[in-house]
Design a protein around this motif. Structure first.
Motif, PDB file in Angstrom:
ATOM      1  N   GLU A  62       1.792  19.463  -4.880  1.00 50.97           N
ATOM      2  CA  GLU A  62       0.539  19.947  -4.790  1.00 50.97           C
ATOM      3  C   GLU A  62      -0.526  18.845  -4.195  1.00 50.97           C
ATOM      4  O   GLU A  62      -1.385  18.835  -3.432  1.00 50.97           O
ATOM      5  CB  GLU A  62      -0.110  20.278  -6.246  1.00 50.97           C
ATOM      6  N   ARG A  63      -0.213  17.431  -4.521  1.00 50.69           N
ATOM      7  CA  ARG A  63      -1.025  16.439  -4.100  1.00 50.69           C
ATOM      8  C   ARG A  63      -0.356  15.756  -2.895  1.00 50.69           C
ATOM      9  O   ARG A  63      -0.917  14.305  -2.661  1.00 50.69           O
ATOM     10  CB  ARG A  63      -1.200  15.380  -5.322  1.00 50.69           C
ATOM     11  N   ALA A  64       0.431  16.157  -2.197  1.00 57.27           N
ATOM     12  CA  ALA A  64       1.204  15.494  -1.100  1.00 57.27           C
ATOM     13  C   ALA A  64       0.273  14.972  -0.061  1.00 57.27           C
ATOM     14  O   ALA A  64       0.351  13.785   0.282  1.00 57.27           O
ATOM     15  CB  ALA A  64       2.283  16.568  -0.712  1.00 57.27           C
ATOM     16  N   ASP A  65      -0.773  15.584   0.174  1.00 58.74           N
ATOM     17  CA  ASP A  65      -1.445  15.197   1.230  1.00 58.74           C
ATOM     18  C   ASP A  65      -2.336  13.917   0.964  1.00 58.74           C
ATOM     19  O   ASP A  65      -2.358  13.006   1.851  1.00 58.74           O
ATOM     20  CB  ASP A  65      -2.824  16.156   1.646  1.00 58.74           C
ATOM     21  N   ALA A  66      -2.847  13.855  -0.385  1.00 54.13           N
ATOM     22  CA  ALA A  66      -3.565  12.683  -1.112  1.00 54.13           C
ATOM     23  C   ALA A  66      -2.573  11.343  -0.840  1.00 54.13           C
ATOM     24  O   ALA A  66      -2.909  10.587  -0.343  1.00 54.13           O
ATOM     25  CB  ALA A  66      -4.166  13.085  -2.287  1.00 54.13           C
ATOM     26  N   PHE A  67      -1.493  11.793  -1.346  1.00 55.89           N
ATOM     27  CA  PHE A  67      -0.620  10.678  -1.251  1.00 55.89           C
ATOM     28  C   PHE A  67      -0.178  10.058   0.057  1.00 55.89           C
ATOM     29  O   PHE A  67      -0.037   8.853   0.374  1.00 55.89           O
ATOM     30  CB  PHE A  67       0.860  10.947  -1.928  1.00 55.89           C
ATOM     31  N   ILE A  68      -0.037  11.072   1.127  1.00 55.40           N
ATOM     32  CA  ILE A  68       0.464  10.597   2.311  1.00 55.40           C
ATOM     33  C   ILE A  68      -0.794   9.553   2.953  1.00 55.40           C
ATOM     34  O   ILE A  68      -0.737   8.530   3.641  1.00 55.40           O
ATOM     35  CB  ILE A  68       0.804  11.859   3.347  1.00 55.40           C
ATOM     36  N   ASP A  69      -2.045  10.383   2.630  1.00 55.32           N
ATOM     37  CA  ASP A  69      -3.223   9.498   3.169  1.00 55.32           C
ATOM     38  C   ASP A  69      -3.225   7.991   2.645  1.00 55.32           C
ATOM     39  O   ASP A  69      -3.673   7.261   3.212  1.00 55.32           O
ATOM     40  CB  ASP A  69      -4.549  10.522   3.054  1.00 55.32           C
ATOM     41  N   LEU A  70      -2.920   8.046   1.502  1.00 53.79           N
ATOM     42  CA  LEU A  70      -3.458   6.862   0.843  1.00 53.79           C
ATOM     43  C   LEU A  70      -2.127   5.944   1.282  1.00 53.79           C
ATOM     44  O   LEU A  70      -2.588   4.595   1.587  1.00 53.79           O
ATOM     45  CB  LEU A  70      -2.825   7.038  -0.709  1.00 53.79           C
ATOM     46  N   MET A  71      -0.889   6.254   1.545  1.00 56.71           N
ATOM     47  CA  MET A  71       0.126   5.374   1.851  1.00 56.71           C
ATOM     48  C   MET A  71      -0.171   4.821   3.150  1.00 56.71           C
ATOM     49  O   MET A  71       0.153   3.687   3.438  1.00 56.71           O
ATOM     50  CB  MET A  71       1.546   6.024   2.048  1.00 56.71           C
ATOM     51  N   VAL A  72      -0.912   5.760   4.119  1.00 56.24           N
ATOM     52  CA  VAL A  72      -0.903   5.506   5.413  1.00 56.24           C
ATOM     53  C   VAL A  72      -2.146   4.350   5.426  1.00 56.24           C
ATOM     54  O   VAL A  72      -2.227   3.303   6.182  1.00 56.24           O
ATOM     55  CB  VAL A  72      -1.451   6.584   6.253  1.00 56.24           C
ATOM     56  N   LEU A  73      -3.309   4.414   4.703  1.00 58.31           N
ATOM     57  CA  LEU A  73      -4.387   3.495   4.545  1.00 58.31           C
ATOM     58  C   LEU A  73      -3.786   2.196   4.048  1.00 58.31           C
ATOM     59  O   LEU A  73      -4.478   1.288   4.496  1.00 58.31           O
ATOM     60  CB  LEU A  73      -5.418   4.192   3.656  1.00 58.31           C
ATOM     61  N   GLU A  74      -3.347   2.182   3.023  1.00 59.61           N
ATOM     62  CA  GLU A  74      -2.746   0.878   2.273  1.00 59.61           C
ATOM     63  C   GLU A  74      -1.856   0.200   2.722  1.00 59.61           C
ATOM     64  O   GLU A  74      -1.942  -1.040   2.889  1.00 59.61           O
ATOM     65  CB  GLU A  74      -2.506   1.222   0.862  1.00 59.61           C
ATOM     66  N   SER A  75      -0.705   0.720   3.183  1.00 60.29           N
ATOM     67  CA  SER A  75       0.408   0.119   3.810  1.00 60.29           C
ATOM     68  C   SER A  75       0.370  -0.028   5.336  1.00 60.29           C
ATOM     69  O   SER A  75       0.979  -0.898   5.822  1.00 60.29           O
ATOM     70  CB  SER A  75       1.650   0.846   3.363  1.00 60.29           C
ATOM     71  N   PRO A 114       5.066   2.486  -1.070  1.00 59.95           N
ATOM     72  CA  PRO A 114       4.216   2.292  -2.101  1.00 59.95           C
ATOM     73  C   PRO A 114       4.429   3.678  -2.937  1.00 59.95           C
ATOM     74  O   PRO A 114       4.009   3.581  -4.175  1.00 59.95           O
ATOM     75  CB  PRO A 114       2.701   2.473  -1.298  1.00 59.95           C
ATOM     76  N   LEU A 115       5.177   4.583  -2.442  1.00 60.05           N
ATOM     77  CA  LEU A 115       5.385   5.908  -3.480  1.00 60.05           C
ATOM     78  C   LEU A 115       6.633   5.790  -3.719  1.00 60.05           C
ATOM     79  O   LEU A 115       7.150   5.971  -5.067  1.00 60.05           O
ATOM     80  CB  LEU A 115       4.740   7.228  -2.827  1.00 60.05           C
ATOM     81  N   LEU A 116       7.586   5.768  -2.763  1.00 58.43           N
ATOM     82  CA  LEU A 116       9.120   5.986  -3.004  1.00 58.43           C
ATOM     83  C   LEU A 116       9.571   4.915  -4.122  1.00 58.43           C
ATOM     84  O   LEU A 116      10.343   5.513  -5.249  1.00 58.43           O
ATOM     85  CB  LEU A 116       9.847   5.689  -1.679  1.00 58.43           C
ATOM     86  N   VAL A 117       9.145   3.725  -4.065  1.00 60.38           N
ATOM     87  CA  VAL A 117       9.772   2.754  -5.105  1.00 60.38           C
ATOM     88  C   VAL A 117       9.058   3.018  -6.415  1.00 60.38           C
ATOM     89  O   VAL A 117      10.008   2.978  -7.493  1.00 60.38           O
ATOM     90  CB  VAL A 117       9.675   1.391  -4.451  1.00 60.38           C
ATOM     91  N   GLU A 163       0.142  -5.504  -5.248  1.00 59.40           N
ATOM     92  CA  GLU A 163      -1.151  -5.733  -5.100  1.00 59.40           C
ATOM     93  C   GLU A 163      -2.188  -4.973  -4.030  1.00 59.40           C
ATOM     94  O   GLU A 163      -3.265  -4.640  -3.886  1.00 59.40           O
ATOM     95  CB  GLU A 163      -1.920  -7.124  -4.876  1.00 59.40           C
ATOM     96  N   GLN A 164      -1.208  -4.918  -2.837  1.00 61.88           N
ATOM     97  CA  GLN A 164      -1.693  -4.507  -1.629  1.00 61.88           C
ATOM     98  C   GLN A 164      -1.744  -2.847  -1.610  1.00 61.88           C
ATOM     99  O   GLN A 164      -2.504  -2.373  -0.833  1.00 61.88           O
ATOM    100  CB  GLN A 164      -0.611  -4.923  -0.420  1.00 61.88           C
ATOM    101  N   THR A 165      -1.021  -2.115  -2.512  1.00 60.47           N
ATOM    102  CA  THR A 165      -1.000  -0.763  -2.496  1.00 60.47           C
ATOM    103  C   THR A 165      -1.257  -0.075  -3.931  1.00 60.47           C
ATOM    104  O   THR A 165      -0.437   0.671  -4.253  1.00 60.47           O
ATOM    105  CB  THR A 165       0.214  -0.270  -1.955  1.00 60.47           C
ATOM    106  N   PRO A 166      -2.281  -0.588  -4.517  1.00 58.74           N
ATOM    107  CA  PRO A 166      -2.354   0.045  -6.115  1.00 58.74           C
ATOM    108  C   PRO A 166      -2.659   1.440  -5.787  1.00 58.74           C
ATOM    109  O   PRO A 166      -2.649   2.136  -7.043  1.00 58.74           O
ATOM    110  CB  PRO A 166      -3.757  -0.784  -6.497  1.00 58.74           C
ATOM    111  N   LEU A 167      -3.580   2.087  -5.104  1.00 54.19           N
ATOM    112  CA  LEU A 167      -4.076   3.333  -5.135  1.00 54.19           C
ATOM    113  C   LEU A 167      -3.087   4.432  -4.941  1.00 54.19           C
ATOM    114  O   LEU A 167      -3.063   5.555  -5.827  1.00 54.19           O
ATOM    115  CB  LEU A 167      -5.177   3.606  -3.983  1.00 54.19           C
ATOM    116  N   THR A 168      -1.918   4.053  -4.418  1.00 57.06           N
ATOM    117  CA  THR A 168      -0.839   5.178  -4.460  1.00 57.06           C
ATOM    118  C   THR A 168      -0.317   5.302  -5.812  1.00 57.06           C
ATOM    119  O   THR A 168      -0.103   6.472  -6.431  1.00 57.06           O
ATOM    120  CB  THR A 168      -0.110   4.829  -3.530  1.00 57.06           C
TER     121      THR A 168
END
Ligand code: NAD
Length: 491
Positions: free
Chosen positions: A92-105, A166-169, A190-195
């Motif tokens: 359900e939240r896939a779009d949010a996860f995808i956006d966060l990964m792009v922004l953080e990493s 940032p999400l897979l691991v 530290e670089q990807t805490p939001l995901t």
């Protein structure tokens, strides 16, 4: 109400509200001390999260320890169902996860979509494993009693993840712990805490009980691990990151004989033999090298070409690399995003400058890209010799060195001439050559005629200094389980 940040996704109307605190024992904890989350495509901070201390780490272990028995005692099917509920909410939240990964990493959106899909596959696979943990029942050697070999969760676990996936691991570590019946403390990069914060929120919303999974962000990871690894209640560390920190984890774990699972760096050889389908090899090599701007543990690090196909491969490869579009991951059509930090970009700039002056010709790229963000040109280097001081390093950058060899023996010897042993790639049309050479490569994983190989049904991991243990496959839960032997008198 927990403190949150609203993240806008550039070029779209999408925005996501993400908690920025730690999560301990079912509660979000917001702190005055915070640290910034930076978009590597601009170098600008766009959010900040709470910066935990060792006291928060200890509180998280208190919670994980308190929740351990009841979580382990739940029926495996119920734990599996809860993990499936996490899976459904992730979808359900896939779009949010995808956006966060792009922004953080900084990774391109297409790659973040791929990482989302792979994470979902892993979480589903691991949720399915919860009810499939087996033991055995047999007779003792003298026949006078029975042997029951069963398993139990290893106990509270520390899960430490890097920024490049940032999400897979974090996702697969958390899912394995949940399915096996372990409670855990997740310490994201530290670089990807939001995901990870959104993953934590998802775990809460899926109904996982308080204390089972806890989240601690910190800029002082050494203090956190020293505190936790010195406490006998912690029973396992599952670490993905660099060899130097992995080796520190092992030494800290020695004190209390804590179980250690390590997924560390790689220096993967990508071997193309003279009977290979060169076009396929080129296409797969572009993916294996430039995915995540070369910042993947399984990235092709040394491209080893048998002399007869070297010229053809080089021409086609250079053509493909020239076509790669570099830019922010959120821009459409981008193939290669930025590096994670100025520090990493500076390090690879110096390395490429040095090796180009002495032992290599840059066929494409070779330099940092000016302007905002931490971009580096996709680079192809024709190596004049094996340059051991260069070829022994994990480059972790969009830099592809090509080495030409005359024989299979030379290719295998060069492939193995490194402390790393994570992955290798081998291109040949001859199946028996593929099997025999795979046997001779000192690595945990070999991709034959393919450049990508992660799959939840496969045992992912390395040998030599690249790590200990496997994530995924039949053995996915084993690392989070202990074997218990019960001797049962029957006479
Ligand atoms: P890193 O080792 O610097 O950091 C990884 C994690 O360890 C981060 O969460 C960081 O905060 C934490 N950490 C740092 N110092 C610590 C300490 N003293 N105690 C406890 N935790 C500490 O690595 P990185 O630069 O984030 O990631 C890149 C490395 O990770 C590369 O070598 C890459 O190959 C490897 N990696 C391996 C895999 C794999 O599956 N084998 C996957 C991704 C990345």
């Amino acid at each position: 109400m927990p403190r949150t940040t609203t993240v806008n996704f550039p070029g779209s109307a999408r925005h996501h509200t993400i908690p920025t605190g730690l999560h301990v024992n079912g509660e979000w904890i917001d702190l005055e001390d915070t640290f910034d989350v930076v978009d590597p495509a601009t170098g600008e901070a766009f959010a900040s999260v709470s910066d935990g201390t060792k006291a928060h780490a200890r509180a998280a272990l208190d919670a994980a320890h308190a929740a351990q028995t009841s979580w382990a005692d739940l029926a495996p099917r119920v734990r599996g169902d809860l993990a499936h509920a996490v899976h459904r909410l992730l979808i359900e939240r896939a779009d949010a996860f995808i956006d966060l990964m792009v922004l953080e990493s900084g990774k391109p959106r297409s790659e973040a979509i791929g990482e989302m899909a792979l994470t979902l596959d892993f979480v589903k696979w691991l949720a399915e494993q919860a009810a499939h943990v087996h033991g055995s029942f047999s007779r003792g050697s003298r026949g006078n009693f029975r042997i029951i070999a069963t398993t139990q969760p290893v106990g509270p676990s520390l899960l430490i993840s890097p920024w490049n996936f940032p999400l897979l691991v974090p996702g697969r570590k958390v899912a394995a712990a949940l399915a096996a019946g372990c409670t855990a403390i997740l310490k994201p990069a530290e670089q990807t805490p939001l995901t990870s914060a959104l993953l934590m929120q998802t775990i809460v919303d899926a109904g996982i009980p308080p204390g089972v999974i806890n989240l601690v962000h910190t800029t002082r990871p050494g203090e956190l691990s020293t505190e936790l690894m010195g406490d006998q209640r912690l029973r396992k560390v599952s670490f993905t990151g660099s060899i130097s920190v992995g080796s520190l984890m092992m030494s800290q774990a020695a004190r209390n004989i804590i179980s250690v699972q390590l997924e560390l760096g790689g220096n993967s050889p990508f071997i193309v033999l003279d009977d290979a389908d060169v076009q396929t090899a080129v296409a797969e090599c572009v993916a294996a090298k430039f995915r995540n701007a070369g910042q993947a543990c399984v990235a092709a690090n040394r491209i080893i070409l048998q002399r007869r196909i070297a010229e053809e491969f080089t021409e086609l490869f250079v053509d493909e690399v020239r076509k790669l579009v570099v830019g922010p991951g959120y821009r459409q059509g981008v193939d290669v995003g930025p590096m994670i930090s100025e520090k990493q970009r500076h390090a690879i700039s110096r390395t490429v400058e040095k090796v180009s002056a002495e032992k290599a010709d840059a066929l494409v790229g070779g330099k940092p890209i000016g302007g905002d963000g931490y971009f580096f040109e996709p680079t192809v280097l024709a190596m004049r010799d094996t340059a051991p001081e260069f070829s022994c390093q994990e480059l972790f950058a969009p830099v592809a060195p090509l080495y030409v060899v005359d024989s299979i023996d030379e290719a295998v010897a060069f492939a193995n001439a490194t402390r790393y042993g994570l992955a290798a790639y081998l291109f040949t049309r001859n199946i028996s050559r593929a099997v025999c050479i795979s046997d001779r490569l000192d690595v945990g994983m070999v991709g034959v005629n393919r450049g990508l190989m992660a799959d939840p049904a496969a045992p992912f991991g390395g040998i030599k200094s690249s790590g200990l243990g496997r994530e995924g496959g039949q053995h996915a839960l084993e690392d989070f389980l202990e074997t218990k032997y019960i001797a049962l008198t029957t006479d």
